[in-house]
Design an enzyme around this catalytic site. Structure first.
Site, PDB file in Angstrom:
ATOM      1  N   LYS A 144       0.834  -1.198   0.000  1.00  0.00           N
ATOM      2  CA  LYS A 144       0.000   0.000   0.000  1.00  0.00           C
ATOM      3  C   LYS A 144       0.875   1.256   0.000  1.00  0.00           C
ATOM      4  CE  LYS A 144      -3.385   2.374   2.839  1.00  0.00           C
ATOM      5  NZ  LYS A 144      -4.306   2.324   3.952  1.00  0.00           N
ATOM      6  N   GLU A 150      10.730  -4.466   4.243  1.00  0.00           N
ATOM      7  CA  GLU A 150      10.843  -5.880   3.859  1.00  0.00           C
ATOM      8  C   GLU A 150      10.458  -6.054   2.385  1.00  0.00           C
ATOM      9  OE1 GLU A 150       9.174  -4.698   6.495  1.00  0.00           O
ATOM     10  OE2 GLU A 150       9.218  -6.111   8.194  1.00  0.00           O
ATOM     11  N   GLY A 155      -4.656  -1.815   5.041  1.00  0.00           N
ATOM     12  CA  GLY A 155      -3.848  -2.936   4.547  1.00  0.00           C
ATOM     13  C   GLY A 155      -4.477  -4.288   4.829  1.00  0.00           C
ATOM     14  N   ARG A 156      -4.942  -4.498   6.073  1.00  0.00           N
ATOM     15  CA  ARG A 156      -5.463  -5.823   6.436  1.00  0.00           C
ATOM     16  C   ARG A 156      -6.882  -6.046   5.931  1.00  0.00           C
ATOM     17  NH1 ARG A 156      -4.306  -2.529  10.510  1.00  0.00           N
ATOM     18  NH2 ARG A 156      -5.930  -1.752  11.887  1.00  0.00           N
ATOM     19  N   GLU A 216      -4.170  -6.746  14.963  1.00  0.00           N
ATOM     20  CA  GLU A 216      -3.692  -5.426  14.545  1.00  0.00           C
ATOM     21  C   GLU A 216      -4.837  -4.412  14.644  1.00  0.00           C
ATOM     22  OE1 GLU A 216      -0.276  -4.744  11.568  1.00  0.00           O
ATOM     23  OE2 GLU A 216      -2.028  -4.230  10.378  1.00  0.00           O
ATOM     24  N   HIS A 232      -3.716 -33.387  17.502  1.00  0.00           N
ATOM     25  CA  HIS A 232      -2.553 -34.195  17.887  1.00  0.00           C
ATOM     26  C   HIS A 232      -1.412 -33.310  18.365  1.00  0.00           C
ATOM     27  CE1 HIS A 232      -4.481 -37.788  16.300  1.00  0.00           C
ATOM     28  NE2 HIS A 232      -5.014 -36.953  15.422  1.00  0.00           N
ATOM     29  N   LYS A 242       9.645  -0.550  13.917  1.00  0.00           N
ATOM     30  CA  LYS A 242      10.186  -0.202  12.586  1.00  0.00           C
ATOM     31  C   LYS A 242      11.259   0.864  12.724  1.00  0.00           C
ATOM     32  CE  LYS A 242       5.972  -0.867   9.802  1.00  0.00           C
ATOM     33  NZ  LYS A 242       4.947  -0.186   9.023  1.00  0.00           N
TER      34      LYS A 242
HETATM   35  O1  F6P Z   1       2.754  -4.015   9.857  1.00  0.00           O
HETATM   36  C1  F6P Z   1       2.156  -2.813   9.608  1.00  0.00           C
HETATM   37  C2  F6P Z   1       1.591  -2.710   8.228  1.00  0.00           C
HETATM   38  O2  F6P Z   1       1.401  -1.372   7.966  1.00  0.00           O
HETATM   39  C3  F6P Z   1       0.297  -3.496   8.042  1.00  0.00           C
HETATM   40  O3  F6P Z   1      -0.797  -2.821   8.547  1.00  0.00           O
HETATM   41  C4  F6P Z   1       0.284  -3.652   6.578  1.00  0.00           C
HETATM   42  O4  F6P Z   1      -0.638  -4.609   6.174  1.00  0.00           O
HETATM   43  C5  F6P Z   1       1.719  -4.041   6.334  1.00  0.00           C
HETATM   44  O5  F6P Z   1       2.453  -3.240   7.247  1.00  0.00           O
HETATM   45  C6  F6P Z   1       2.216  -3.844   4.932  1.00  0.00           C
HETATM   46  O6  F6P Z   1       2.133  -2.512   4.542  1.00  0.00           O
HETATM   47  P1  F6P Z   1       2.275  -2.105   3.038  1.00  0.00           P
HETATM   48  O7  F6P Z   1       1.168  -2.703   2.271  1.00  0.00           O
HETATM   49  O8  F6P Z   1       2.225  -0.612   3.028  1.00  0.00           O
HETATM   50  O9  F6P Z   1       3.612  -2.602   2.543  1.00  0.00           O
END
Ligand code: F6P
Length: 527
Positions: A188, A194, A246-247, A332, A363, A491
Site C-alpha cells: 500500500k 521488507e 492494509g489488512r 492489529e 494431535h 520499525k
Molecule cells: O505491519 C504494519 C503494516 O502497515 C500493516 O498494517 C500492513 O498490512 C503491512 O504493514 C504492509 O504494509 P504495506 O502494504 O504498506 O507494505
C-alpha cells in the site's frame, strides 16, 4: 451493562451447558444463518437473558449508527483522518459511495476492470509462475485465499514472499524461470522495508537470469509516485485509495494474485460473497445478525468471562493460513489500549487469536484445550462437503472429528465415567489416581461455523463476517480498529539498528542487553 453481564457470569458459573439442550429448540435459537452459512453458538453458556444483555451492550455503544457511518464513507479512522471503505471494493452493483463529495465507485469498478483485463492477459500468456511480494495485509489475504481456493485454480502457480529473511525469496526464486515469471510488488505504502528489499532482490534476479523486469513486474499500491520511481510502468500499476486499510485490502488490487489464480469470474464470486455479508450486516436485526452475534459471543468469552485467548480451528487443510490472516485482522485492529478520546480502555480489548487446522491440532495442542487449567473458547469451522468426491470418506472423518471435539469440550468426562474406563485394570488408590487423569472438566465453550462447501462466494462471506466482527468489537471497546500505531516503534528502531549492525554507527545509546547482542553479532558474523 458490563456489571449486568458480570452478574450473569456468576449466575451461570455452575450450570451444565449440556443441560441447556433440554430445550430442544436451543440449537436453532442460538444460531444465526445467512444464506447457507450457519453460525452455531449454542455450545456456550449464553442464554436468552445474556444474549439480551449483550445486544443491549451493542445498542448502547451505537454499533448500528457507526456501521452506517462506515458504509457511508465517514472518516471513522480518525487518528489517520480516513474513511474505512474496503466494503466499496466489493460493491459490485456500483451504488454510490461518497468520499469528500465524490463518488468513488467509478474508479473502484474501473480498476477492477483493468485488473480483470490484465489477469486474463497473464492467464492467457506464457507466464508459468507469479510471485507476490508483500507483507502483512499485502500478503496474508491473497496467500490465505489462494491456498483456500486451490480447487478453483486455473492459472499460473502463485508464490508468496513476505519475510525479509533472504531465505524466503531465495527458496522461492531458485526453482523459477525468470523469463516466465511475473513479480507483483504489493505494498500500500510502497515503502515497507521488507517488501522493497525483496522487490529489489527479485528485480536483480530477473535481470541476471534473462528476464525483463520492465515487462514482468506489476505493482499494487496507493503510492503511485513510488511505483513510478521503482520503474514499474503505469499500465501495470493498480492503485487504491488510503481508505482501504492494509489488512482489509484483499478485495481490491491486493487480490490480483488471487484473481490470476482463480480467474476474474471466480474472483467476482468471492467479492459477491463479501457483498452478501455486507448486506446481511446492514440489515439483519438483533440476534439474526451474524457478525454482531460472532462479536458478542467473543465479548462474552473474552471481556466478560476473562478468557484471554481464542482458538480458530478450521477443519479444512486449505484454510491453513486463516489463523495467521485472522491474527493480523483481529490483533492489529483491536490490540489497542487507548479509547477514541485518548483515554485508557476500561475493558481488556482484543484477545489473543491463534489456531491451526483440524485434525492436525488435535494431535498437538488440544490436550491443553480439553484438560488444561485455562479455558480456551474454540471457533470451529467446517464444510459439509469437500472437493474430492473420490475421497468422501476422508471428509466424513473430518466432519466426525470436528463435531466430536465441540461435543467433547462441552460434555467432558466425569470422575465416575473415568473410573468405569479404568476399573478393569486398577483398583483402590491406584484406580482413583488413574481415573483423576482421565477426567475432562467439560463445559468448555465453542462455536461452529458451517457451510456447504468452501467455494469463492463462501470464502468471501466468511472473510467479511470476520471483518465486521472486528468492527463491532472495536465499537464496543470504543477504540479505533483501523490504525496500527503499535507497529511503528519497532520499525523505527530497526532502521536505527541497521547502520549499527553494519558497523557504520555505534550502539552507544542502546540499553545493555541490546548492546551485548550487537557485540555478540559482530563477534560471530561471517565476513
Ligand atoms: O505491519 C504494519 C503494516 O502497515 C500493516 O498494517 C500492513 O498490512 C503491512 O504493514 C504492509 O504494509 P504495506 O502494504 O504498506 O507494505
Amino acid at each position: 451493562m458490563w456489571d449486568d453481564l458480570k452478574q450473569s457470569t456468576a449466575r451461570v458459573k455452575d450450570r451444565r451447558m449440556l443441560d441447556l439442550f433440554e430445550d430442544d429448540t436451543r440449537a436453532d435459537t442460538f444460531s444465526a444463518q445467512t444464506g447457507d452459512l450457519r453460525f452455531d453458538y449454542s455450545k456456550t453458556q449464553i442464554d436468552g437473558a445474556i444474549r439480551d444483555q449483550l445486544l443491549a451492550l451493542a445498542e448502547a455503544a451505537g454499533v448500528a449508527g457507526k456501521r452506517d457511518a462506515m458504509f457511508s464513507g465517514a472518516a471513522i479512522n480518525d487518528t489517520e483522518g480516513r474513511s474505512v471503505l474496503h466494503t466499496a471494493l466489493r460493491n459490485l452493483d456500483g451504488d454510490q459511495v461518497i468520499v469528500d463529495g465524490q463518488d468513488v465507485m467509478p474508479e473502484v469498478l474501473g480498476t477492477l476492470a483493468r485488473m480483470e483485463a490484465y489477469a486474463n492477459a497473464v492467464r492467457g500468456g506464457d507466464i508459468t509462475d507469479v510471485v507476490n511480494i508483500g507483507i502483512g495485509g499485502s500478503d496474508l489475504g491473497p496467500a490465505m485465499a489462494v491456498a483456500a481456493l486451490s480447487p478453483y485454480h486455473s492459472g499460473p502457480r502463485c508464490h508468496f514472499v513476505s519475510n525479509v529473511d533472504g531465505a524466503h525469496i531465495a527458496d522461492t526464486l531458485q526453482a523459477l524461470d525468470a523469463k516466465r515469471t511475473l513479480v507483483i510488488v504489493a505494498s500500500k505504502t510502497f515503502t515497507t522495508i521488507e517488501t522493497m528489499t525483496n522487490a529489489r532482490t527479485a528485480r536483480a534476479w530477473m535481470a541476471d537470469h534473462g528476464g525483463d523486469p520492465t515487462m514482468h513486474f506489476a505493482a499494487l499500491s496507493s503510492n503511485l509516485e513510488k511505483t513510478a520511481a521503482f520503474g514499474i510502468p503505469a499500465e501495470r500499476v493498480f492503485g487504491f485509495e488510503d481508505w482501504v486499510g492494509g489488512r482489509y485490502s484483499m478485495w481490491g488490487p491486493i487480490g490480483l494474485a488471487l484473481m490470476i489464480a482463480i480467474g476474474p469470474d471466480a474472483f467476482r464470486a468471492f467479492l459477491r460473497g463479501g457483498q452478501a455479508m455486507d448486506q446481511h450486516f446492514r440489515t439483519a436485526q438483533g440476534a439474526e445478525n451474524m457478525p454482531l452475534m460472532l462479536a458478542l459471543v467473543g465479548i462474552w468469552h473474552a471481556q466478560v468471562q476473562g478468557h484471554a485467548t481464542r482458538a480458530v480451528l478450521p477443519y479444512d487443510q486449505r484454510l491453513g493460513l486463516l489463523p495467521s490472516y485472522l491474527q493480523q485482522l483481529e490483533m492489529e485492529s483491536n490490540g489497542k489500549s487507548v479509547t477514541m478520546n485518548g483515554g485508557a480502555a476500561d475493558v481488556p480489548t482484543g484477545p489473543v487469536v491463534w489456531g491451526a487446522p483440524g485434525t492436525n491440532g488435535q494431535h498437538a495442542f488440544y490436550q491443553l484445550i480439553h484438560q488444561g487449567t485455562r479455558v480456551i473458547p474454540c471457533e470451529f469451522m467446517v464444510a459439509a462437503n469437500g472437493h474430492e468426491p473420490d475421497l468422501a470418506h476422508h471428509h466424513t472423518l473430518l466432519l466426525a472429528n470436528c463435531l466430536a471435539q465441540s461435543e467433547a469440550l462441552m460434555r467432558g468426562r466425569s470422575l465416575e465415567e473415568a473410573r468405569a474406563k479404568v476399573s478393569a485394570k486398577f483398583d483402590g488408590a491406584e484406580l482413583e489416581r488413574q481415573a483423576a487423569h482421565r477426567v475432562f472438566p467439560g463445559n468448555r465453550p465453542s462455536t461452529t461455523l458451517i457451510y456447504p462447501k468452501l467455494d469463492p462466494f463462501t470464502l468471501g462471506q466468511i472473510i467479511a463476517l470476520y471483518e465486521h466482527r472486528v468492527f463491532v468489537e472495536g465499537v464496543i471497546f470504543d477504540i479505533n480498529s483501523f490504525d496500527q500505531w503499535g507497529v511503528e516503534l519497532g520499525k523505527e528502531l530497526a532502521t536505527a539498528l541497521q547502520p549499527i549492525l553494519e558497523g557504520d554507527a555505534t550502539a552507544g545509546d542502546k540499553d545493555g542487553s541490546t548492546q551485548a547482542l550487537v557485540d555478540y553479532i559482530s563477534r560471530h558474523r561471517d565476513g
